[in-house]
Design a protein around this motif. Sequence first.
Motif, PDB file in Angstrom:
ATOM      1  N   ALA A 217     -12.175   6.864  -5.921  1.00  0.00           N
ATOM      2  CA  ALA A 217     -10.703   6.925  -5.973  1.00  0.00           C
ATOM      3  C   ALA A 217     -10.106   7.797  -4.871  1.00  0.00           C
ATOM      4  CB  ALA A 217     -10.256   7.431  -7.346  1.00  0.00           C
ATOM      5  N   TYR A 218     -10.912   8.736  -4.352  1.00  0.00           N
ATOM      6  CA  TYR A 218     -10.378   9.680  -3.358  1.00  0.00           C
ATOM      7  C   TYR A 218     -10.964   9.446  -1.967  1.00  0.00           C
ATOM      8  CZ  TYR A 218      -8.866  11.752  -7.689  1.00  0.00           C
ATOM      9  OH  TYR A 218      -8.291  11.939  -8.918  1.00  0.00           O
ATOM     10  N   CYS A 219     -11.577   8.294  -1.734  1.00  0.00           N
ATOM     11  CA  CYS A 219     -12.294   8.076  -0.470  1.00  0.00           C
ATOM     12  C   CYS A 219     -11.402   8.192   0.748  1.00  0.00           C
ATOM     13  CB  CYS A 219     -13.034   6.752  -0.481  1.00  0.00           C
ATOM     14  SG  CYS A 219     -11.973   5.310  -0.654  1.00  0.00           S
ATOM     15  N   LEU A 248      -5.253   2.773  -5.912  1.00  0.00           N
ATOM     16  CA  LEU A 248      -4.116   3.115  -5.058  1.00  0.00           C
ATOM     17  C   LEU A 248      -3.346   4.317  -5.599  1.00  0.00           C
ATOM     18  CD1 LEU A 248      -3.043  -0.504  -4.204  1.00  0.00           C
ATOM     19  CD2 LEU A 248      -3.473   1.281  -2.514  1.00  0.00           C
ATOM     20  N   SER A 249      -3.772   4.869  -6.736  1.00  0.00           N
ATOM     21  CA  SER A 249      -3.012   5.957  -7.371  1.00  0.00           C
ATOM     22  C   SER A 249      -2.796   7.125  -6.421  1.00  0.00           C
ATOM     23  CB  SER A 249      -3.730   6.452  -8.623  1.00  0.00           C
ATOM     24  OG  SER A 249      -3.541   5.540  -9.683  1.00  0.00           O
ATOM     25  N   LYS A 250      -3.880   7.667  -5.894  1.00  0.00           N
ATOM     26  CA  LYS A 250      -3.764   8.839  -5.035  1.00  0.00           C
ATOM     27  C   LYS A 250      -3.690   8.435  -3.569  1.00  0.00           C
ATOM     28  CE  LYS A 250      -4.020  10.914  -8.884  1.00  0.00           C
ATOM     29  NZ  LYS A 250      -5.121  11.614  -9.490  1.00  0.00           N
ATOM     30  N   LEU A 257       2.763   3.204 -10.725  1.00  0.00           N
ATOM     31  CA  LEU A 257       2.820   1.737 -10.534  1.00  0.00           C
ATOM     32  C   LEU A 257       1.610   1.028 -11.120  1.00  0.00           C
ATOM     33  CD1 LEU A 257       4.147   0.861  -6.946  1.00  0.00           C
ATOM     34  CD2 LEU A 257       5.418   0.961  -9.083  1.00  0.00           C
ATOM     35  N   ARG A 258       0.433   1.688 -11.010  1.00  0.00           N
ATOM     36  CA  ARG A 258      -0.801   1.176 -11.619  1.00  0.00           C
ATOM     37  C   ARG A 258      -1.404  -0.022 -10.881  1.00  0.00           C
ATOM     38  NH1 ARG A 258      -2.039   4.971 -12.885  1.00  0.00           N
ATOM     39  NH2 ARG A 258      -3.797   4.020 -13.929  1.00  0.00           N
TER      40      ARG A 258
END
Lengths: 409, 409
Positions: A217-219, A248-250, A257-258
């Motif tokens: 998620a943080y790549c 796409l959250s972070k 938006l999700r």
Amino acid sequence: MITANSNYQKLSSSYLFVEITRRINEFTATKTHSQIIRLGIGDVTLPLTPSIIEALHQGIEDMATSKNFKGYGPENGYLFLRKAMAQREYGDLPVDIDEDDIIVSDGAKCDVANFQELFSQDITIAIPDPVYPVYVEANVMAGRTGEFSKGRYKGLTYLDAHMENDFLPPPPSEKNIALIYLCFPNNPTGAVADHALLTKYVNYALEHKALLLFDAAYCHYIAKESTLPRSIFEIPGATKCAVEFRSLSKTAGFTGLRCACTVIHDDCRIFSSKSEEIPLKPLWLRRQSTKFNGVAYPIQRAAQGAYSEQGWHEIQGQIAYYMKNAEIIRKAFSPLPDYSVYGGVHAPYIWIETKHDSWELFTRLLHETSVVVTPGAGFGQNGAHAIRISAFNDREKVTMACSRITERL
Amino acid sequence: MITANSNYQKLSSSYLFVEITRRINEFTATKTHSQIIRLGIGDVTLPLTPSIIEALHQGIEDMATSKNFKGYGPENGYLFLRKAMAQREYGDLPVDIDEDDIIVSDGAKCDVANFQELFSQDITIAIPDPVYPVYVEANVMAGRTGEFSKGRYKGLTYLDAHMENDFLPPPPSEKNIALIYLCFPNNPTGAVADHALLTKYVNYALEHKALLLFDAAYCHYIAKESTLPRSIFEIPGATKCAVEFRSLSKTAGFTGLRCACTVIHDDCRIFSSKSEEIPLKPLWLRRQSTKFNGVAYPIQRAAQGAYSEQGWHEIQGQIAYYMKNAEIIRKAFSPLPDYSVYGGVHAPYIWIETKHDSWELFTRLLHETSVVVTPGAGFGQNGAHAIRISAFNDREKVTMACSRITERL
């Protein structure tokens, strides 16, 4: 008689961030205080960028006309988005991933929590400590653990991450682990595994017929000039034994938006009880087509906007902004005696080791500075003397929080 | 070794609508054909109404400014929406439901599929036949059934719905059923239970400590002048033993936007293995806060727009439009010998009983008229000689489909 899933009673406490909110509300209701600054939950604060906003408006205009109206979409996501995701997330990496490997969802949290449903009840599981609580709790709810005792669930194998190994634990020494959860850049510690470490995990999985669930998620917080791996699929053999989660959250400010995706190569296999290979992707597609109904069409258009040339450029500015926050936080804590600073270089989280109990330090910071951090204990036994600080906030608030804290500590 | 959840192998076939799509694609790829008219899956076709579009645009403008930007929302939904839902969905009914009983989600399908996670593995389950496949398949995946044999899963109790009982089966004769799935107005048959029947179910649940899962996704299709119950909560005692699912998908054309809610009263209880009462709502909130991350903020604003005075008025026009389609379909089939027409009065589905095998009739209609219906067998054994026709389509296509069909049959 309708009886409850008794595994819920094993859950050590309420979901971490719900508990933090409860404590903040208790504090603000009873004490006079300065403006609360939340460096806890790690939620983005910058507004959506113009390309995303424009794509959303256009998506909505489609929904207003008979000609372009969209009802149920494809279960795995619209092709326009899967193509954009494959190209932007993987196009520049030495990996073999295309749009058919991408299954769009409304969040990496949901996906990573639901994914364990595909496996048999008796699999052995390894989970890092400290860890994002969802990996653990989804398995507790599913009945794959024993009771919670002394900060840990019986029946799980913990991969100890601590200062001595730079929060980069090696693969388990046990040879019978079936499922391993990994997250790099790491939430909560900010540590990032290199190719050598990930290769060890992939080799473990191939050798022992295990599966890696890799939360990436943080790549996109890994600095451009770095050669650190952005994807587990950069490691030879990983397509066969790893699933990757991207979000796409972070990356693009989509927490409200999700939109996210789960990435599974056709080669990826699990096994029947008779050791026959079973392709994994169809199982996840079956789960999703039965229990999920796709991501809202305008949100998928927004994601496409984020992946556009201009959209991606705008997002880099937001990531740089948050990473500057991380630098400010690192600089504030680094000179303090008794506090050791980790993370915050290729990750939006700063992990600070202390001699204090983490919930006590959380409470002290809340009461004395009105700054909310996340107590490390919420992420596991190895977080008992640490706090996680999130770089997601306005510059002004980050600066104010840092000066309040450094005055006090 | 990572082994698969073997329950997936019990699933009789791919998810019904995926299978239908596969057959359509096969047909269109190999045969010349007229324009395909889809009266199968039951997906809305009218564009979103102006109030919803406007609320969406406004919600997006909020996301474009620092001041109004929204990240993670409350796990149970924004208060503005829960208030609007409680008021509009329940305000005019003789029920005791408020905003705290409403838990917002991205779809009734997801909720009804995931809800069984809250119960112990060994509960006994009753499911109508014919039935929306998701109720069954979620329990198959969870391992609560035996093998699929002769059109039914072992271990489930089926509530037979057929012409003899007007598709309104009474509560089970067995006294040990723990969980009962109900859906009125019914998908697929279009039947609607009256107060007397629902009272029998509520009394069964109270007497035998059971729980009712009541799918009310189509409740707004009950004609205004009718006194038929819109909610299970209209029945005395139901707040204690029933959960209701509501959805904007068919009510307001949200199949491509995704917004729904699960409604649980504080009184609702399940039981520990020692027969102690356990409040149900906190369990669902715990599940959702761990495995779900809320509905996109602009979508929640859109739902609020649908529930506004003007929005609700606009929606009634759409419902009337689809119900006119239903009338046209009913009138087309009613004169045909060998076809008995049900539903389509207080429900957007028309259920047609025939002497033909349902997949054969599906295939015949597809090949001879290019009209897609849903084979009744996809909903269970009792659908083996029936088809479901959906009223969701453009008037012109419905008229064309009806004339093509009546020419042929």
